[in-house]
Design an enzyme around this catalytic site. Sequence first.
Site, PDB file in Angstrom:
ATOM      1  N   SER A 119      38.458  41.344  49.363  1.00  0.00           N
ATOM      2  CA  SER A 119      37.280  41.889  48.692  1.00  0.00           C
ATOM      3  C   SER A 119      36.026  41.708  49.562  1.00  0.00           C
ATOM      4  O   SER A 119      35.986  42.205  50.675  1.00  0.00           O
ATOM      5  CB  SER A 119      37.132  41.234  47.309  1.00  0.00           C
ATOM      6  N   ASP A 160      43.119  48.957  41.218  1.00  0.00           N
ATOM      7  CA  ASP A 160      41.967  48.066  41.395  1.00  0.00           C
ATOM      8  C   ASP A 160      40.758  48.608  40.635  1.00  0.00           C
ATOM      9  O   ASP A 160      40.250  49.668  40.962  1.00  0.00           O
ATOM     10  CB  ASP A 160      41.635  47.962  42.895  1.00  0.00           C
ATOM     11  N   HIS A 194      42.732  44.071  41.189  1.00  0.00           N
ATOM     12  CA  HIS A 194      41.900  43.459  42.232  1.00  0.00           C
ATOM     13  C   HIS A 194      42.416  42.044  42.496  1.00  0.00           C
ATOM     14  O   HIS A 194      41.836  41.049  42.064  1.00  0.00           O
ATOM     15  CB  HIS A 194      40.433  43.440  41.773  1.00  0.00           C
TER      16      HIS A 194
END
Length: 216
Positions: A119, A160, A194
Amino acid sequence: MCGNNMSAPLPAIVPAARKATAAVIFLHGLGDTGHGWAEAMAGIRTPHVKYICPHAPVMPVSLNMNMAMPSWFDIIGLSPEAEEDETGIKKAAESIKALIDQEVKNGIPSDRIILGGFSQGGALSLYTALTTHQKLAGVVALSCWLPLRNSLSQCHGEADPLVPLMFGRLTVEKLKTLLNPANITFKTYPRMPHSACPEEMLDIKQFIEKQLPPVN
């Protein structure tokens, strides 16, 4: 957590099982620390590789109503057109380059170092790799995007909700204009949100072993 906002604790490290001849520097996501990823790397470790998982400094994050949390740089918005914290991104990249330089001083050549992250950490790893003078062995960029892409290997979950898969696809297209497309692999994982999944961790392990083979 103690200390001021300018400092962060020493990285979480998974030492090599024997003499370290290669290293992986892996950067966590927003609000996290390096400990979880150090545990994940311990689960896929290769004997001659040292794994370094630094912790981001604590700072207010605009996206989260200025709440202070571990963050590599400020995030103002999540849309592709959102303003970016250029100063913070460049400063964070310099701190990661200093980590790379430290490992080189420790005797590990830069082309035996993989940089990676998840991320926000993946975004920083991509930006750092594209702006460093050091030749790296590769980059593992998970569920992320390319920051400051207009002034300038990616994995992504297809489900995600935070960093949309479109960001990953756009990032890969941009990277193909900057690098040899043959050196870029983009993998997606169905139904993965995610986060990471066992299949992705296995792919990371195989990439590390391919890029950082044992030294005879």
